[in-house]
Design an enzyme around this catalytic site. Structure first.
Site, PDB file in Angstrom:
ATOM      1  N   GLU A  98       3.545  10.643   1.180  1.00 12.54           N
ATOM      2  CA  GLU A  98       2.625  10.127   2.191  1.00 12.54           C
ATOM      3  C   GLU A  98       3.235  10.132   3.590  1.00 12.54           C
ATOM      4  O   GLU A  98       4.305   9.574   3.815  1.00 12.54           O
ATOM      5  CB  GLU A  98       2.211   8.694   1.840  1.00 12.54           C
ATOM      6  CG  GLU A  98       1.208   8.101   2.812  1.00 12.54           C
ATOM      7  CD  GLU A  98       0.793   6.681   2.463  1.00 12.54           C
ATOM      8  OE1 GLU A  98      -0.284   6.254   2.908  1.00 12.54           O
ATOM      9  OE2 GLU A  98       1.540   5.996   1.734  1.00 12.54           O
ATOM     10  N   GLU A 102      -7.326   1.547   0.423  1.00 13.85           N
ATOM     11  CA  GLU A 102      -6.208   0.707   0.852  1.00 13.85           C
ATOM     12  C   GLU A 102      -6.594   0.132   2.215  1.00 13.85           C
ATOM     13  O   GLU A 102      -6.166   0.612   3.261  1.00 13.85           O
ATOM     14  CB  GLU A 102      -4.932   1.541   0.947  1.00 13.85           C
ATOM     15  CG  GLU A 102      -3.686   0.722   1.218  1.00 13.85           C
ATOM     16  CD  GLU A 102      -2.476   1.587   1.510  1.00 13.85           C
ATOM     17  OE1 GLU A 102      -1.416   1.342   0.915  1.00 13.85           O
ATOM     18  OE2 GLU A 102      -2.586   2.499   2.349  1.00 13.85           O
TER      19      GLU A 102
END
Length: 259
Positions: free
Chosen positions: A144, A242
């Site tokens: 990420e 998220e």
């Protein structure tokens, strides 16, 4: 879409174990969370199985950095422990980053003394070794990139291009890119363009609107277009929410399920 709830940010009005059933009831296919080390893994697995919901994954490398050549051995040891934890709860993936993250996602060390060349070469070398572990445990790693303007100042991995080019070079199905639309809107924009260009490397997506990191519809990202692009491209992996509800979880989940 296979919708995944981040239960560190959603359902926080409930106990951790109660969040699995709540997410299932609201229509999520799976859940994810951040730090497995603070959780009772037996209770986590039991809660997920009782709710009939999958565990997508969690962070796999909190304390160590891919970009630090002196931390390679420690990084691999920590990753191995995370992969074993993933197996223990039946999770399919772990999320990894270029830099160690502290409380609140603060980048622990910016490594200003290291050149970008050293950082990139170290990241590539450690990822190459990491893939051997991931293949052994059959747990996929999702690499990420993070935004450096608001939440993670000093993080080395900042763009979809760098993440995807590294994963392409390594060429393992056990290493893919986590495309976080919130972070990438800050760093590079052009979300649909980058999804098109790198979709073959993207194995997980995070959704939150920007600014604010709330549910879709509260900021500037046109998530309807993002979702339509994913459908057209045949994206088959999970979309993880998220995000921090602007008001409450119920209102956020209603917005999430609209598209």
């Amino acid at each position: 879409m296979k919708r995944c709830a981040c239960i560190d940010t959603l359902y926080t009005e409930l106990s951790f174990e109660e969040r699995f059933a709540a997410a299932k009831k609201d229509g999520f296919e799976s859940v994810e969370f951040w730090d497995w080390r603070i959780r009772d893994l037996k209770k986590v697995r039991a809660a997920a199985e009782a709710a009939g919901i999958a565990i997508s994954g969690f962070n796999g490398d909190n304390d160590f950095s891919l970009v630090d050549p002196e931390q390679e051995s420690a990084y691999l040891d920590a990753l191995k422990a995370s992969l074993e934890a993933a197996q223990a709860v039946g999770a399919e993936t772990v999320t990894i980053h270029s830099n160690a993250l502290g409380d609140g996602g603060i980048v622990v060390n910016h490594y200003d003394e290291l050149s970008d060349t050293v950082k990139l070469c170290s990241m590539y070398r450690t990822l190459t070794e990491s893939v051997k572990l991931a293949e052994q445990y059959k747990i996929r790693m999702n690499l990420e990139a993070l935004n450096i303007k608001v939440d993670h100042v000093g993080n080395f991995l900042q763009t979809t291009q760098m993440a995807a080019e590294v994963t392409r070079l390594i060429g393992s199905p056990y290493l893919m890119v986590l495309f976080d639309a919130y972070h990438m809107q800050y760093n590079e924009g052009a979300l649909c363009y980058n999804l098109e260009k790198y979709i073959d490397q993207i194995g997980h997506i995070h959704v939150a609107d920007c600014p604010g990191r709330h549910e879709p519809g509260t900021g500037e990202i046109c998530y309807h277009n993002v979702y339509e692009t994913l459908k057209r491209l045949g994206y088959k992996y999970r979309v993880g929410y998220e995000l921090f509800p602007e008001k409450d979880t119920k209102t956020a989940v209603t917005a999430i399920m609209q598209d």
